[in-house]
Scaffold this motif. Structure first.
Motif, PDB file in Angstrom:
ATOM      1  N   GLY A 181       2.961   1.612  -9.868  1.00  0.00           N
ATOM      2  CA  GLY A 181       3.061   0.903 -11.140  1.00  0.00           C
ATOM      3  C   GLY A 181       4.322   1.285 -11.877  1.00  0.00           C
ATOM      4  N   THR A 182       5.464   0.758 -11.428  1.00  0.00           N
ATOM      5  CA  THR A 182       6.758   1.130 -12.007  1.00  0.00           C
ATOM      6  C   THR A 182       6.885   0.705 -13.456  1.00  0.00           C
ATOM      7  N   GLY A 183       6.404  -0.526 -13.750  1.00  0.00           N
ATOM      8  CA  GLY A 183       6.549  -1.044 -15.109  1.00  0.00           C
ATOM      9  C   GLY A 183       8.004  -1.093 -15.524  1.00  0.00           C
ATOM     10  N   ILE A 208       6.405   2.006  -6.809  1.00  0.00           N
ATOM     11  CA  ILE A 208       6.042   0.673  -6.321  1.00  0.00           C
ATOM     12  C   ILE A 208       5.571  -0.195  -7.483  1.00  0.00           C
ATOM     13  N   GLU A 209       6.102  -1.403  -7.556  1.00  0.00           N
ATOM     14  CA  GLU A 209       5.724  -2.368  -8.583  1.00  0.00           C
ATOM     15  C   GLU A 209       5.412  -3.702  -7.910  1.00  0.00           C
ATOM     16  N   ARG A 210       4.282  -4.321  -8.269  1.00  0.00           N
ATOM     17  CA  ARG A 210       3.916  -5.587  -7.629  1.00  0.00           C
ATOM     18  C   ARG A 210       4.619  -6.789  -8.255  1.00  0.00           C
ATOM     19  N   HIS A 211       5.121  -6.653  -9.480  1.00  0.00           N
ATOM     20  CA  HIS A 211       5.852  -7.739 -10.137  1.00  0.00           C
ATOM     21  C   HIS A 211       7.348  -7.593  -9.831  1.00  0.00           C
ATOM     22  N   ALA A 212       7.891  -8.520  -9.057  1.00  0.00           N
ATOM     23  CA  ALA A 212       9.290  -8.400  -8.631  1.00  0.00           C
ATOM     24  C   ALA A 212      10.266  -8.397  -9.811  1.00  0.00           C
ATOM     25  N   THR A 213       9.959  -9.187 -10.852  1.00  0.00           N
ATOM     26  CA  THR A 213      10.877  -9.235 -11.998  1.00  0.00           C
ATOM     27  C   THR A 213      10.909  -7.888 -12.724  1.00  0.00           C
ATOM     28  N   LEU A 214       9.743  -7.266 -12.889  1.00  0.00           N
ATOM     29  CA  LEU A 214       9.711  -5.947 -13.523  1.00  0.00           C
ATOM     30  C   LEU A 214      10.412  -4.911 -12.657  1.00  0.00           C
ATOM     31  N   ALA A 215      10.194  -4.974 -11.344  1.00  0.00           N
ATOM     32  CA  ALA A 215      10.823  -4.014 -10.442  1.00  0.00           C
ATOM     33  C   ALA A 215      12.338  -4.105 -10.520  1.00  0.00           C
ATOM     34  N   ALA A 216      12.857  -5.328 -10.530  1.00  0.00           N
ATOM     35  CA  ALA A 216      14.310  -5.502 -10.589  1.00  0.00           C
ATOM     36  C   ALA A 216      14.873  -4.980 -11.909  1.00  0.00           C
ATOM     37  N   ARG A 217      14.168  -5.260 -12.989  1.00  0.00           N
ATOM     38  CA  ARG A 217      14.620  -4.791 -14.305  1.00  0.00           C
ATOM     39  C   ARG A 217      14.577  -3.268 -14.375  1.00  0.00           C
ATOM     40  N   ALA A 218      13.498  -2.678 -13.844  1.00  0.00           N
ATOM     41  CA  ALA A 218      13.376  -1.223 -13.859  1.00  0.00           C
ATOM     42  C   ALA A 218      14.472  -0.578 -13.025  1.00  0.00           C
ATOM     43  N   VAL A 223      13.016   2.109  -6.051  1.00  0.00           N
ATOM     44  CA  VAL A 223      12.015   1.140  -6.498  1.00  0.00           C
ATOM     45  C   VAL A 223      11.654   0.212  -5.342  1.00  0.00           C
ATOM     46  N   HIS A 224      10.358   0.029  -5.129  1.00  0.00           N
ATOM     47  CA  HIS A 224       9.857  -0.850  -4.070  1.00  0.00           C
ATOM     48  C   HIS A 224       8.988  -1.932  -4.705  1.00  0.00           C
ATOM     49  N   VAL A 225       8.984  -3.117  -4.113  1.00  0.00           N
ATOM     50  CA  VAL A 225       8.108  -4.203  -4.543  1.00  0.00           C
ATOM     51  C   VAL A 225       6.985  -4.326  -3.519  1.00  0.00           C
TER      52      VAL A 225
END
Length: 216
Positions: free
Chosen positions: A85-87, A105-115, A129-131
């Motif tokens: 849950g990267t958030g 690991i973040e399941r939301h690609a947009t949040l992962a990219a921003r993080a 960071v992984h999606v």
């Protein structure tokens, strides 16, 4: 009040005065600029001890909970840590201040990219960071000395337990009864896991193959 003053007040009032004792955790919380990990319109509230929305129905956890979980994970400087849950990336930044390497690991690609962009910009280059589905973990990078899960599931996912190193700790909120979550710590000793209940909490649901199938 300057940003640095607000951060110092947060560490002293919201963390140290509430029982966070690990000086490495307190130093990490004093180092990481939380204002960089929240939306622009929320920056004035970055050091309030509250969760803040970050988009896609997700939140950045309140500073006390981030510090409490980091302390509970008992992270040492040589550890490799997995975060589920990267958030916004804030929690990963705090963990990176304590460990040698962090996979998140973040399941939301947009949040992962921003993080990922924020972490790189702020200088946390030991975070990867992984999606994907965090409930299955990251077997190719295992074992992990500590795993921190920032969403609540019905139980600790078995793949995460399997990916803990011997002596490793996983800290995760678990919803044992609907509407009642407890922050749990499980410590591995061989094939056995000793569980402890630490604190009542409120987190978003853990979605995935070994969590909930949809939001609750």
């Amino acid at each position: 009040m300057t940003t640095e003053s607000k951060r110092g007040r947060m560490v002293d009032h919201d963390l140290r005065d509430r029982g966070v004792r690990d000086e490495r955790v307190l130093a990490a919380m004093a180092r990481v600029p939380r204002e960089e990990f929240v939306p622009q319109h929320s920056r004035d509230s970055a050091y309030d001890d509250n969760p803040l929305p970050i988009g896609d129905g997700q939140t950045i956890s309140q500073p006390y909970i981030v510090a409490f979980m980091a302390e509970a994970a008992r992270i040492t400087p040589g550890d490799t840590v997995l975060e589920i849950g990267t958030g916004s990336g804030y929690g990963a930044a705090v963990l990176a201040s304590l460990a040698a390497h962090v996979h998140t690991i973040e399941r939301h690609a947009t949040l992962a990219a921003r993080a990922a962009e924020t972490l790189e910009r702020v200088g946390f280059d030991t975070v990867q960071v992984h999606v994907g589905d965090g409930t299955v973990g990251l077997a190719d990078e295992a074992p992990f000395d500590a795993i921190v899960v920032t969403a609540s599931g019905p139980e600790i996912p078995s793949p995460l337990l399997e990916q803990l190193a011997d002596g490793g700790r996983i800290v995760m909120p678990v919803e044992r009864r609907r509407g009642h979550q407890q922050l749990m710590r499980a410590t591995r000793s061989g094939d056995d896991f000793a569980e402890e209940s630490l604190l009542g909490v409120v987190f978003v649901p853990l979605i995935g193959e070994h969590g909930y199938q949809h939001g609750r």
